[in-house]
Design a protein around this motif. Sequence first.
Motif, PDB file in Angstrom:
ATOM      1  N   ASP A 143       0.870  -1.087  -0.421  1.00 45.03           N
ATOM      2  CA  ASP A 143      -0.243   0.256   0.071  1.00 45.03           C
ATOM      3  C   ASP A 143       0.835   1.380  -0.155  1.00 45.03           C
ATOM      4  O   ASP A 143       1.566   1.581   0.989  1.00 45.03           O
ATOM      5  N   SER A 144       1.031   2.204  -0.522  1.00 51.18           N
ATOM      6  CA  SER A 144       1.545   3.122  -1.321  1.00 51.18           C
ATOM      7  C   SER A 144       1.062   4.250   0.313  1.00 51.18           C
ATOM      8  O   SER A 144       2.207   5.361   0.321  1.00 51.18           O
ATOM      9  N   GLU A 145       0.328   4.048   1.162  1.00 51.32           N
ATOM     10  CA  GLU A 145      -0.447   5.063   1.967  1.00 51.32           C
ATOM     11  C   GLU A 145       0.431   4.302   2.957  1.00 51.32           C
ATOM     12  O   GLU A 145       1.231   5.475   4.067  1.00 51.32           O
ATOM     13  N   ALA A 146       1.725   3.705   3.176  1.00 52.02           N
ATOM     14  CA  ALA A 146       2.113   3.180   4.036  1.00 52.02           C
ATOM     15  C   ALA A 146       3.276   4.583   3.943  1.00 52.02           C
ATOM     16  O   ALA A 146       3.803   4.785   5.517  1.00 52.02           O
ATOM     17  N   VAL A 147       4.329   5.200   3.031  1.00 49.17           N
ATOM     18  CA  VAL A 147       4.986   6.073   3.327  1.00 49.17           C
ATOM     19  C   VAL A 147       4.542   7.145   4.662  1.00 49.17           C
ATOM     20  O   VAL A 147       5.103   7.217   5.297  1.00 49.17           O
ATOM     21  N   THR A 148       3.656   7.815   4.402  1.00 48.96           N
ATOM     22  CA  THR A 148       3.153   8.870   5.157  1.00 48.96           C
ATOM     23  C   THR A 148       2.981   8.191   6.401  1.00 48.96           C
ATOM     24  O   THR A 148       3.397   9.255   7.589  1.00 48.96           O
ATOM     25  N   SER A 149       2.706   7.189   6.852  1.00 50.06           N
ATOM     26  CA  SER A 149       2.523   6.184   7.955  1.00 50.06           C
ATOM     27  C   SER A 149       4.259   6.548   8.637  1.00 50.06           C
ATOM     28  O   SER A 149       3.886   6.932  10.082  1.00 50.06           O
ATOM     29  N   LEU A 150       4.649   5.852   8.108  1.00 47.51           N
ATOM     30  CA  LEU A 150       6.367   5.936   8.944  1.00 47.51           C
ATOM     31  C   LEU A 150       6.338   6.880   8.734  1.00 47.51           C
ATOM     32  O   LEU A 150       7.900   7.390   9.667  1.00 47.51           O
ATOM     33  N   TYR A 151       6.849   8.068   8.316  1.00 43.63           N
ATOM     34  CA  TYR A 151       7.386   9.116   8.418  1.00 43.63           C
ATOM     35  C   TYR A 151       7.323  10.145   9.461  1.00 43.63           C
ATOM     36  O   TYR A 151       7.487  10.239   9.976  1.00 43.63           O
ATOM     37  N   GLY A 152       5.316  10.245   9.977  1.00 41.07           N
ATOM     38  CA  GLY A 152       5.078  10.762  10.708  1.00 41.07           C
ATOM     39  C   GLY A 152       5.647   9.853  12.433  1.00 41.07           C
ATOM     40  O   GLY A 152       6.033   9.792  13.327  1.00 41.07           O
ATOM     41  N   ALA A 153       5.813   7.869  11.975  1.00 42.70           N
ATOM     42  CA  ALA A 153       6.594   7.442  12.978  1.00 42.70           C
ATOM     43  C   ALA A 153       7.921   7.889  13.052  1.00 42.70           C
ATOM     44  O   ALA A 153       7.855   7.694  14.579  1.00 42.70           O
ATOM     45  N   LEU A 154       8.292   8.862  12.582  1.00 45.17           N
ATOM     46  CA  LEU A 154       9.871   8.619  12.748  1.00 45.17           C
ATOM     47  C   LEU A 154      10.278   9.570  13.335  1.00 45.17           C
ATOM     48  O   LEU A 154      11.390   9.831  13.695  1.00 45.17           O
TER      49      LEU A 154
END
Length: 336
Positions: free
Chosen positions: A264-275
């Motif tokens: 899922d391409s939305e993974a990037v947004t969620s992961l940068y928020g976690a970073l």
Amino acid sequence: MYVSEWENGKRTLSDRYAVILRQLLGVTDAELRGGRASVPGPATADGYDELLSRIDSAGSVSESMVKAFNDQTELLRTMDRQMGASGLVDQMTGHLSRLEDALDFAVLPSARRPVALALAGASTLAAWQAIDAGAVERAWRHYELAKRAARDAEEPMYLAHAMGEQAYVLCEAGRPSLGLDLVRDAQRILGQGGSPRLRAWLYSAEAELCAHVGLSDDCQRALDRAAASIPPGPEDRDPDMLSIFLNGGHLARWRGNVLALLGDSEAVTSLYGALEVVDPTFVRAQAGLHADLAQAHLVRAEYDDAGTHLRKARLLANRTGSVRQRRRIELLSARL
């Protein structure tokens, strides 16, 4: 004559004679060679004195001693989180041995339960460290020990957590469907009890296993349940389950990891928020987060960004000596 020389250490006991003596004396090989059973003469009852001594010692394990056991587990958990598990094997083994010894000779439930609970927590930590080191059989045995100890302590939260983590051994061994069944059994054991963070943790684990199996709808439902279960606010430590660290930021990272597994391409947004909110003392978790980001960028064919995060992940994984993380990084690197 041979018996005297065996007793005095002047002659080594051969395997041939050991077989004969074990049958005569009714002892194991370890007892025979370790001196716990007398080689000559009929068996005696002298072992009862030592047994009673150990039972008395275990029965006198005080509340402060159990606290000392738990404090040692917490110290090892902190060291593992910041520096990795590779240098802690001997310390962890000795710690578990002392806890097992205390539990083996504790007779009454009032003495057994607090020690069993301490052993359950320590065994689960040791198992996760073994997974990180690539020692999967040791990890499995530690989880089995943790489950037995949790049952002895009559503590379903610790049993459910051990089962949930053990599912990852099955997943990484190539049996994600069986791991998913185990996570769902853990949820049934916990029921509506237990802490909200543990329930959110189990739902997140279910989502990750669903992603590995390819059950995208079940995966999304589990993620939604995890989000609904997690308590609000920045606090991440579960006061009722000290091995659980989970808040909204951690959940965002987990969600991103799961979405990346699904492509899922939305993974990037969620992961940068976690970073942005990751605790810098969670070094191994940071390595995993950068590996997650690399995987998410690979899904989007953003190879330069993926390479950047893989380099950061490799640096952190080398710092903690994580065999598990390095294996994953190499698999992702092969896709660049």
